[in-house]
Design an enzyme around this catalytic site. Sequence first.
Site, PDB file in Angstrom:
ATOM      1  N   ASP A 161       0.822  -1.207   0.000  1.00 23.60           N
ATOM      2  CA  ASP A 161       0.000   0.000   0.000  1.00 23.60           C
ATOM      3  C   ASP A 161       0.858   1.261   0.000  1.00 23.60           C
ATOM      4  O   ASP A 161       2.053   1.242   0.291  1.00 23.60           O
ATOM      5  CB  ASP A 161      -0.947   0.011   1.196  1.00 23.60           C
ATOM      6  CG  ASP A 161      -0.227  -0.012   2.535  1.00 23.60           C
ATOM      7  OD1 ASP A 161       0.784  -0.724   2.660  1.00 23.60           O
ATOM      8  OD2 ASP A 161      -0.679   0.692   3.472  1.00 23.60           O
TER       9      ASP A 161
ATOM     10  N   HIS B 204       6.296   9.703   1.545  1.00 23.63           N
ATOM     11  CA  HIS B 204       5.051  10.422   1.830  1.00 23.63           C
ATOM     12  C   HIS B 204       5.059  11.854   1.293  1.00 23.63           C
ATOM     13  O   HIS B 204       4.178  12.641   1.628  1.00 23.63           O
ATOM     14  CB  HIS B 204       4.745  10.447   3.344  1.00 23.63           C
ATOM     15  CG  HIS B 204       4.596   9.100   3.956  1.00 23.63           C
ATOM     16  ND1 HIS B 204       4.184   8.913   5.259  1.00 23.63           N
ATOM     17  CD2 HIS B 204       4.801   7.856   3.458  1.00 23.63           C
ATOM     18  CE1 HIS B 204       4.148   7.624   5.542  1.00 23.63           C
ATOM     19  NE2 HIS B 204       4.529   6.966   4.445  1.00 23.63           N
TER      20      HIS B 204
ATOM     21  N   GLU C 235      11.921  -1.515   3.444  1.00 16.99           N
ATOM     22  CA  GLU C 235      11.700  -0.080   3.631  1.00 16.99           C
ATOM     23  C   GLU C 235      12.917   0.701   3.126  1.00 16.99           C
ATOM     24  O   GLU C 235      14.048   0.222   3.177  1.00 16.99           O
ATOM     25  CB  GLU C 235      11.473   0.236   5.117  1.00 16.99           C
ATOM     26  CG  GLU C 235      10.155  -0.238   5.675  1.00 16.99           C
ATOM     27  CD  GLU C 235       8.978   0.659   5.298  1.00 16.99           C
ATOM     28  OE1 GLU C 235       9.188   1.635   4.547  1.00 16.99           O
ATOM     29  OE2 GLU C 235       7.854   0.368   5.746  1.00 16.99           O
TER      30      GLU C 235
ATOM     31  N   GLU D  45      -0.103  -1.062   5.685  1.00 16.70           N
ATOM     32  CA  GLU D  45       0.983  -0.650   6.572  1.00 16.70           C
ATOM     33  C   GLU D  45       0.922   0.832   6.886  1.00 16.70           C
ATOM     34  O   GLU D  45       1.379   1.269   7.946  1.00 16.70           O
ATOM     35  CB  GLU D  45       2.334  -0.995   5.926  1.00 16.70           C
ATOM     36  CG  GLU D  45       3.548  -0.808   6.835  1.00 16.70           C
ATOM     37  CD  GLU D  45       4.146   0.590   6.784  1.00 16.70           C
ATOM     38  OE1 GLU D  45       4.996   0.899   7.652  1.00 16.70           O
ATOM     39  OE2 GLU D  45       3.768   1.385   5.887  1.00 16.70           O
TER      40      GLU D  45
END
Length: 357
Positions: A73, A334, A160, A131
């Site tokens: 996601d 983000h 990550e 997540e």
Amino acid sequence: MPSLDLHADPVDLTAALVDIFSVSEEEKVIADVVQAALETQAPHLEVIRNGDAVLARTNLGRPSRVMLAGHLDTVPVNENMPVRREGTGDDEILHGLGTVDMKSGDAVFLHLAAALREPRYDITFVFYDCEEIEATKNGLGRIERELPEWLQADLAILGEPSNGGIEGGCQGTMRIEIRVEGVRAHTARGWMGVNAIHGLAEPLRRLAGYTPRVVDIDGLTYREGLQATKIGGGVAGNVVPDEAVLTINHRFAPDRSSEEAEAHLREVFEGYDVKVVDLSPGALPGLSAPAAAELVAAAGGKAVAKLGWTDVARFAALGIPAVNFGPGDPTLAHTRQENVRAGEIRQVAAVLREFLS
């Protein structure tokens, strides 16, 4: 339904994944695509579905097992889809949602899932959902409850973003609230009340004078932190407030348990009402485990501490040494400017291929 070529360059595979919409709780399409690709292009793997998570593994009877885990996601779209590519070769830059967090890591794992037919470890691949939202919805938690045997390994590698280097363990994080009570009054007769906002002056003074620990664990340096993140209070422009709340975030090194971290904060703010409102324990790096040490060696012999929280903590809680290792700069996650360099994707893939082959 789009399709993936798992034998393609991991850079091209990254671009294909980025172009599949997969905001948290809307991962069905990408999970369908990943499942179909693994079932048709990696017949040597056992593949199952759990919700919108896809799991695959070898069953070669190797003495050790390594888990490669990545979430499918992303955060919501921010004018950064579809993928945009600039440049050529290893200097090519891929711009777009998920290029960093963490579809480039997923692309590396998917490529290896198809390419490694006879790895020296048994390998489990976990591509999971949700997540990026509240922890109660995280697909790893559901898998742990429903398929615990799939989360057994001697080392877990979370894809990550880590700038293409090994980041060991992670910090714990705790959020507390300090609530101060006062007495409401008219500001024209302020002496008749007790200002709750003023009552936060002492906790703020303690924060300003606080010296965080710097801790060395397995040769990695973890820097703790204690920061005020929010102040709430006030009734009206002419009223002495009778309640104020200070929110504080504590990032603590993984040598401290959650209970020890909480006890420390209660000591720092002795005399005040301290309420824990959010908590995620840290994860020790575990780099002394044989498989972890071999991975660090394959990646150049250097690792750094993870200054933040990731799902490696979930694996550590299961007793599995875990590291973060993926392409991309985590400070770009983000953001609308998310981008990753093609050479870094290929470098991570090469290191993992050498380690697992």
